[in-house]
Design an enzyme around this catalytic site. Structure first.
Site, PDB file in Angstrom:
ATOM      1  N   GLU A 260       0.767  -1.409  -0.532  1.00  0.00           N
ATOM      2  CA  GLU A 260      -0.326  -0.063   0.375  1.00  0.00           C
ATOM      3  C   GLU A 260       0.689   1.084   0.189  1.00  0.00           C
ATOM      4  O   GLU A 260       1.780   1.859   1.035  1.00  0.00           O
ATOM      5  CB  GLU A 260      -1.102  -0.349   0.831  1.00  0.00           C
ATOM      6  N   CYS A 294      -2.305   8.788   2.711  1.00  0.00           N
ATOM      7  CA  CYS A 294      -2.044   8.126   0.972  1.00  0.00           C
ATOM      8  C   CYS A 294      -3.125   8.605   0.314  1.00  0.00           C
ATOM      9  O   CYS A 294      -2.970   8.939  -1.248  1.00  0.00           O
ATOM     10  CB  CYS A 294      -1.786   7.108   1.280  1.00  0.00           C
TER      11      CYS A 294
HETATM   12  N1  NAD Z   1      -1.513   3.267   0.713  1.00  0.00           N
HETATM   13  C1  NAD Z   1      -1.947   3.093   1.616  1.00  0.00           C
HETATM   14  O1  NAD Z   1      -2.745   2.696   2.434  1.00  0.00           O
HETATM   15  C2  NAD Z   1      -1.010   3.810   2.324  1.00  0.00           C
HETATM   16  C3  NAD Z   1      -0.785   4.434   3.863  1.00  0.00           C
HETATM   17  C4  NAD Z   1       0.113   5.115   4.378  1.00  0.00           C
HETATM   18  C5  NAD Z   1       0.931   6.592   3.906  1.00  0.00           C
HETATM   19  N2  NAD Z   1       1.205   5.454   2.889  1.00  0.00           N
HETATM   20  C6  NAD Z   1       2.484   6.042   2.248  1.00  0.00           C
HETATM   21  O2  NAD Z   1       2.913   6.782   3.317  1.00  0.00           O
HETATM   22  C7  NAD Z   1       3.778   7.876   3.340  1.00  0.00           C
HETATM   23  C8  NAD Z   1       4.378   7.861   4.208  1.00  0.00           C
HETATM   24  O3  NAD Z   1       4.814   7.336   5.175  1.00  0.00           O
HETATM   25  P1  NAD Z   1       5.829   6.958   5.720  1.00  0.00           P
HETATM   26  O4  NAD Z   1       6.629   8.573   5.280  1.00  0.00           O
HETATM   27  O5  NAD Z   1       6.134   6.651   7.093  1.00  0.00           O
HETATM   28  O6  NAD Z   1       6.705   6.283   4.467  1.00  0.00           O
HETATM   29  P2  NAD Z   1       8.107   5.326   4.779  1.00  0.00           P
HETATM   30  O7  NAD Z   1       8.004   5.155   3.417  1.00  0.00           O
HETATM   31  O8  NAD Z   1       9.026   6.841   4.549  1.00  0.00           O
HETATM   32  O9  NAD Z   1       8.210   4.719   5.558  1.00  0.00           O
HETATM   33  C9  NAD Z   1       7.192   4.187   6.198  1.00  0.00           C
HETATM   34  C10 NAD Z   1       7.490   2.567   7.062  1.00  0.00           C
HETATM   35  O10 NAD Z   1       8.585   2.112   6.518  1.00  0.00           O
HETATM   36  C11 NAD Z   1       9.671   2.074   7.415  1.00  0.00           C
HETATM   37  N3  NAD Z   1      11.069   2.256   6.915  1.00  0.00           N
HETATM   38  C12 NAD Z   1      12.188   3.157   6.008  1.00  0.00           C
HETATM   39  N4  NAD Z   1      12.849   2.704   5.480  1.00  0.00           N
HETATM   40  C13 NAD Z   1      12.745   1.591   5.753  1.00  0.00           C
HETATM   41  C14 NAD Z   1      14.119   0.543   5.412  1.00  0.00           C
HETATM   42  N5  NAD Z   1      14.626   0.990   4.452  1.00  0.00           N
HETATM   43  N6  NAD Z   1      13.991  -0.501   4.956  1.00  0.00           N
HETATM   44  C15 NAD Z   1      12.948  -0.851   6.308  1.00  0.00           C
HETATM   45  N7  NAD Z   1      11.541  -0.234   6.925  1.00  0.00           N
HETATM   46  C16 NAD Z   1      11.343   0.948   6.339  1.00  0.00           C
HETATM   47  C17 NAD Z   1       9.499   3.399   8.570  1.00  0.00           C
HETATM   48  O11 NAD Z   1      10.533   3.294   9.624  1.00  0.00           O
HETATM   49  C18 NAD Z   1       8.669   3.234   8.795  1.00  0.00           C
HETATM   50  O12 NAD Z   1       7.720   2.800   9.673  1.00  0.00           O
HETATM   51  C19 NAD Z   1       3.352   8.049   1.986  1.00  0.00           C
HETATM   52  O13 NAD Z   1       4.271   8.065   0.723  1.00  0.00           O
HETATM   53  C20 NAD Z   1       1.576   7.976   1.766  1.00  0.00           C
HETATM   54  O14 NAD Z   1       1.219   7.796   0.418  1.00  0.00           O
HETATM   55  C21 NAD Z   1       0.274   4.764   1.910  1.00  0.00           C
HETATM   56  O1  LIG Z   2      -2.945   7.435   4.466  1.00  0.00           O
HETATM   57  C1  LIG Z   2      -3.552   5.929   4.195  1.00  0.00           C
HETATM   58  C2  LIG Z   2      -4.608   5.663   4.791  1.00  0.00           C
HETATM   59  O2  LIG Z   2      -5.369   4.547   4.080  1.00  0.00           O
HETATM   60  C3  LIG Z   2      -5.944   6.464   4.662  1.00  0.00           C
HETATM   61  S1  LIG Z   2      -7.072   6.292   4.714  1.00  0.00           S
HETATM   62  O3  LIG Z   2      -7.981   6.176   6.145  1.00  0.00           O
HETATM   63  O4  LIG Z   2      -7.120   4.563   4.789  1.00  0.00           O
HETATM   64  O5  LIG Z   2      -8.020   6.764   4.055  1.00  0.00           O
END
Ligand code: NAD
Ligand SMILES: O=C[C@H](O)CS(=O)(=O)O
Length: 490
Positions: A260, A294
């Site tokens: 995701e 996201c």
């Molecule tokens: N599609 C979805 O459902 C969804 C939901 C929430 C957030 N997101 C996405 O996540 C991003 C924001 O969240 P974020 O800043 O925490 O993302 P991120 O990818 O920086 O971190 C996500 C998780 O991965 C860990 N992580 C980071 N680098 C890593 C590595 N090299 N190896 C292992 N683990 C690692 C982080 O500590 C955190 O727990 C945005 O791009 C957002 O769109 C997507």
């Molecule tokens: O940021 C990611 C989450 O999946 C958003 S939501 O609460 O599921 O809409």
């Protein structure tokens, strides 16, 4: 290990300071301080687990897999229902913990707890509907049967923006399928995950079935979770760049993966749209969690015939948003997760203004604190600008204009992302053509908030693979087994 202050909870025992492994709270030598992004104050000090504890958690999950998968779906459902009930009974405390470590307004945090708990309720029941097939055999002496079985140990890594719901959305489906589970939450937001573990234990979820390892060695812990031979499935929620690296790490043991990842949601307003509804839809879709979701609207595309009316009404609505500490009443926009995040957004705004975008409102950090960024609207944006090509992950609304339906679809699809898209229109022909033409996993039609446990949440292109929630969410944690019974004519 003492927490620095009274956090104003009804049940202070929900604040846990240690990783939860095999039903025990594990102390590690190193420590980690959790801070409140609203004012950078210390919230709690926790044990900083690492590779060794992560390996212990995987062992615990492996050792309890047979016991958990041997339970009936009804037995698992009863325990998951207990967990759901406890999450809802402790909703206020869980929300307060969440706001203190992540920053979102308390009302949004309460909503997240209910949203996360809903997955426990949903999959407790879905687990009872893991159906197989009988298929007419190719000859009279054979019978074909298809059964579904749990994939095995599930490992996950989750982000800071929804520190409860992103775990619940995975764990609920995994446990309902008969899998056992290890999660390593984001460094910034461990307390919500640990509170979930405390309530899982109170609910009677057996030791080793649900494990939480918290620590700042993301890479090292991630290597274990993506490459350990006892982990059958890896599920990640986070940014696309990190997701790509984790997929590669999973390849060494051919793990099943679901991702995701990032988004770049268009929000399209057609000339025949209900403008007042579109304004409200854009407001909630854009500024929820200070734009740090996201599925937040990332580009607002307005057809020329309603551009002036929409921009005027939308600006008036955004001007009503109150920015401040999420624990305080009446706050709509809390802090961003860090000053780095603020600077990243400020850079996107500055680059786009330099390329011709105009600031309609905001565009400054403001005086609420170093981790805050004002709700901002940019006009005269074109899709080649940095603010349109990148996932903003902040409270900024870029407004673009278009003339024709075909132009809107082309702009909307001009991104490597494919998670969520939104559009407001009333003509049924427009609705069907645009819904089918948008290259996204989820499309909100005259609706700005589309996430719920009954719906398949997920993206296409570089927004990921797999679905979470809905009946489809269970498939990611099940293996199909084909039984061919022969010799039946004797
Ligand atoms: N599609 C979805 O459902 C969804 C939901 C929430 C957030 N997101 C996405 O996540 C991003 C924001 O969240 P974020 O800043 O925490 O993302 P991120 O990818 O920086 O971190 C996500 C998780 O991965 C860990 N992580 C980071 N680098 C890593 C590595 N090299 N190896 C292992 N683990 C690692 C982080 O500590 C955190 O727990 C945005 O791009 C957002 O769109 C997507
Ligand atoms: O940021 C990611 C989450 O999946 C958003 S939501 O609460 O599921 O809409």
């Amino acid at each position: 290990m003492q927490n620095p202050k009274d956090l104003g909870l009804k049940d202070s025992s929900l604040v846990k300071n240690f990783s939860y492994i095999n039903g025990s709270w594990h102390s590690s030598d190193a420590q980690l301080t959790v801070t409140n992004p609203a004012d950078n104050s210390d919230v709690a000090t926790i044990s900083n687990a690492g590779v060794a504890e992560t390996e212990l958690a995987v062992k615990a999950a492996k050792d309890t897999l047979k016991m958990w998968s041997a339970k009936s779906a009804n037995e698992r459902a009863t325990l998951m229902r207990n967990w759901f009930n406890l999450m809802m009974e402790n909703q206020d405390d869980l929300a307060r913990i969440l706001t203190m470590e992540q920053g979102k307004p308390l009302a949004e945090a309460k909503g997240e707890i209910a949203y996360g708990a809903a997955f426990l309720e949903w999959f407790a029941e879905e687990g009872k509907r893991v159906y197989g097939d009988t298929i007419p055999g190719p000859s009279g002496d054979k019978r074909i049967v298809v059964i579904k079985q749990p994939v095995g140990v599930v490992a996950s890594i989750t982000p800071w923006n929804f520190p409860n719901a992103m775990i619940a959305r995975k764990a609920a489906a995994a446990l309902a399928a008969g899998c056992t589970f290890v999660v390593r939450p984001a460094t910034q937001t461990p307390l919500s995950a640990l509170a979930m573990a405390e309530l899982a234990e109170r609910a009677g979820i057996p030791a080793g079935v649900f494990n939480v390892v918290v620590g700042d060695d993301a890479r090292g812990m991630g290597k274990v979770l993506t490459q350990h031979p006892d982990v059958a499935k890896f599920t990640f929620t986070g940014s696309t760049p990190v997701g790509k690296s984790l997929i590669a790490q999973c390849a060494t043991t051919v793990k099943k993966v679901s991702m995701e990842l990032g988004g770049n949601a268009p929000f399209i307003v057609f000339n025949d749209a209900d403008i007042d509804a579109a304004v409200q839809g854009a407001l909630v879709s854009k500024y929820r969690n200070a734009g740090q979701t996201c599925v937040c609207t990332n580009r607002i595309l307005v057809q020329s015939g309603v551009h002036e009316e929409f921009t005027k009404k939308f600006s008036a609505a955004v001007a009503q948003l109150n920015i401040g500490n999420g624990l305080h009443d009446g706050i709509n926009i809390g802090p961003m997760i860090s000053n780095t995040a603020v600077n990243d957004v400020a850079t996107l705004v500055a680059d786009s203004v330099a390329a011709g975008a105009k600031i309609v409102m905001g565009g400054q950090q403001g005086d609420a604190g170093e981790n805050f960024y004002q709700p901002t609207i940019l006009s005269h944006v074109t899709n080649d600008m940095a603010i349109a090509q990148n996932e903003i992950f902040g409270p900024v609304s870029p407004i673009l204009t278009f003339e024709t339906e075909a132009e809107a679809i082309a702009i909307a699809n001009d991104t490597e992302f494919g998670l969520a898209a939104y559009f407001y229109a009333r003509d049924i022909g427009t609705i069907w053509r645009v819904a089918e033409a948008l290259e996204y996993g989820m499309v909100g039609i005259n609706e700005g908030i589309i996430s719920n446990a009954a719906a398949p949440f997920g993206g296409i292109k570089q927004s990921g693979s797999g679905r979470e929630g809905s009946k489809y969410g269970l498939d990611d944690f099940l293996e199909i087994k084909y039984l061919c019974m022969g010799g039946l004519d004797k």
